[in-house]
Motif scaffolding. Structure first.
Motif, PDB file in Angstrom:
ATOM      1  N   GLU A  98      -2.543  -6.577 -42.239  1.00  0.00           N
ATOM      2  CA  GLU A  98      -3.355  -6.019 -41.146  1.00  0.00           C
ATOM      3  C   GLU A  98      -2.722  -6.328 -39.789  1.00  0.00           C
ATOM      4  N   LEU A  99      -2.216  -7.551 -39.636  1.00  0.00           N
ATOM      5  CA  LEU A  99      -1.536  -7.920 -38.381  1.00  0.00           C
ATOM      6  C   LEU A  99      -0.271  -7.089 -38.196  1.00  0.00           C
ATOM      7  N   HIS A 100       0.498  -6.947 -39.271  1.00  0.00           N
ATOM      8  CA  HIS A 100       1.748  -6.189 -39.213  1.00  0.00           C
ATOM      9  C   HIS A 100       1.482  -4.735 -38.816  1.00  0.00           C
ATOM     10  N   GLU A 110      -4.627  -4.244 -30.318  1.00  0.00           N
ATOM     11  CA  GLU A 110      -4.906  -5.618 -29.899  1.00  0.00           C
ATOM     12  C   GLU A 110      -6.194  -6.158 -30.503  1.00  0.00           C
ATOM     13  N   ASP A 111      -7.157  -5.260 -30.774  1.00  0.00           N
ATOM     14  CA  ASP A 111      -8.438  -5.721 -31.325  1.00  0.00           C
ATOM     15  C   ASP A 111      -8.253  -6.440 -32.659  1.00  0.00           C
ATOM     16  N   VAL A 112      -7.328  -5.942 -33.474  1.00  0.00           N
ATOM     17  CA  VAL A 112      -7.074  -6.570 -34.775  1.00  0.00           C
ATOM     18  C   VAL A 112      -6.416  -7.937 -34.573  1.00  0.00           C
ATOM     19  N   LEU A 113      -5.459  -8.005 -33.659  1.00  0.00           N
ATOM     20  CA  LEU A 113      -4.798  -9.281 -33.364  1.00  0.00           C
ATOM     21  C   LEU A 113      -5.837 -10.303 -32.897  1.00  0.00           C
ATOM     22  N   ARG A 270     -11.146   1.368 -41.640  1.00  0.00           N
ATOM     23  CA  ARG A 270     -10.196   0.271 -41.845  1.00  0.00           C
ATOM     24  C   ARG A 270     -10.786  -1.050 -41.338  1.00  0.00           C
ATOM     25  N   ASP A 271     -11.401  -1.000 -40.153  1.00  0.00           N
ATOM     26  CA  ASP A 271     -12.033  -2.204 -39.598  1.00  0.00           C
ATOM     27  C   ASP A 271     -13.230  -2.624 -40.440  1.00  0.00           C
TER      28      ASP A 271
END
Length: 322
Positions: A98-100, A110-113, A270-271
């Motif tokens: 997910e980060l990648h 950026e929200d995922v990070l 996905r989120d």
């Protein structure tokens, strides 16, 4: 002033008794021949922990010489397929992917990070870093550095370093000194000394930071979140607010992310998948409570209104509402 550490109650707990062989046989039967028994697949996989699902996959391969994930993918489609694949991925590897993907290609999510890097313990971050390295032959830190900038980059690098004090020991004097240092670094000067915010928010333990926030409010008469909003903007503001909010009330922080994934036009599946799959083994009971009190509807009803079919049924099973 003592701060109870936030209670955490999962909706997915280890099945006991657990028989991976029997589970593998049920799954094989559900996918063999004409048609697929989706209900049987959900009944098994949504009621096992990530570690147990991985054991079932090993048993499945041993019994049938087949890859369980490949079979699930060939028998299901759409969001239900994506959800099952997420459930079958070892958690550190899932976070690493997910980060990648959040940093791949044009632009960065950026929200995922923020969601991952700002809410994990040192041990979790170290495990995710190892998984990232073995999947992509690159360090997570170097990718974060290459994809972010300024204050946000420094925040990500600090968190990636996994050096937070996790003792939960509190010291009121240090809390007062930190609150004063933050005040001097922000509201009491022209411009902002970002490094002070970075140092305090990324180093201190959670109980100590609760105390710092309390002291800050006592000194200024307003919440530290207001100071962050005044002093920072963009990703840096979002990142620092995420650190603060997840420390104050992690369940409310995740309830807000779940709501964001479903509100407005279309669902960010996905989120939604990532949030349900990763939190159901940690604190989904508290997240559901926060969701209900914040949005006036249950998380289950929100999912029912936004998702359909087996995808919906599986999500509901994971949050303990089937």
């Amino acid at each position: 002033m003592s701060y109870p550490y936030q209670q955490r109650t999962p909706t997915v707990v280890p099945a006991n008794p657990f028989n991976p062989r029997a589970d593998a046989e049920i799954l094989r039967k559900a996918m063999k021949g004409f048609g697929t028994d989706e209900k049987a697949i959900i009944n098994v996989l949504a009621r096992r922990t990530n570690a147990q699902r991985l054991q079932i996959a090993i048993e499945f391969k041993t019994l049938y010489g087949k890859d369980l994930v490949k079979d699930l993918k060939s028998e299901t489609t759409g969001n239900f397929e994506k959800l099952l694949v997420a459930m079958m991925t070892p958690l550190p590897e899932y976070y690493a992917k997910e980060l990648h993907d959040a940093m791949e290609g044009i632009g960065t999510d950026e929200d995922v990070l923020i969601e991952i890097m700002c809410t994990k313990s040192n041990a979790e971050i170290m495990t995710i870093r190892q998984a990232y390295n073995s999947l992509y032959y690159k360090s997570l830190e170097s990718d974060l550095k290459g994809d972010t900038g300024g204050t946000f980059k420094r925040l990500m690098v600090s968190l990636c370093n996994a050096g937070r004090d996790e003792s939960m020991v509190t010291n009121p004097e240090t809390a007062r000194a930190d609150a004063q240092a933050l005040l001097r670094a922000g509201e009491l000067r022209l411009g902002t000394d970002e490094s002070t915010f970075n140092m305090v928010l990324c180093q201190r333990n959670y109980a100590q930071l609760q105390m710092v926030f309390h002291e800050y409010e006592r000194l200024t008469g307003h919440d530290i979140e207001k100071a962050i909003k005044n002093e920072f903007s963009g990703d840096a503001e979002a990142g620092l607010l995420a650190v603060i909010r997840s420390i104050k009330n992690q369940a409310a922080f995740f309830a807000k992310l779940l709501n964001k994934s479903m509100k407005g036009l279309g669902t960010n599946d996905r989120d939604l998948i990532r949030l349900v799959v990763t939190r159901c083994e940690i604190d989904m009971v508290e997240i559901k409570r926060e969701y209900q009190s914040k949005y006036g509807e249950s998380l289950a009803d929100a999912i029912k209104g936004d998702c359909s079919g087996d995808y919906k049924k599986c999500l509901l099973a994971l949050i303990g509402e089937s």
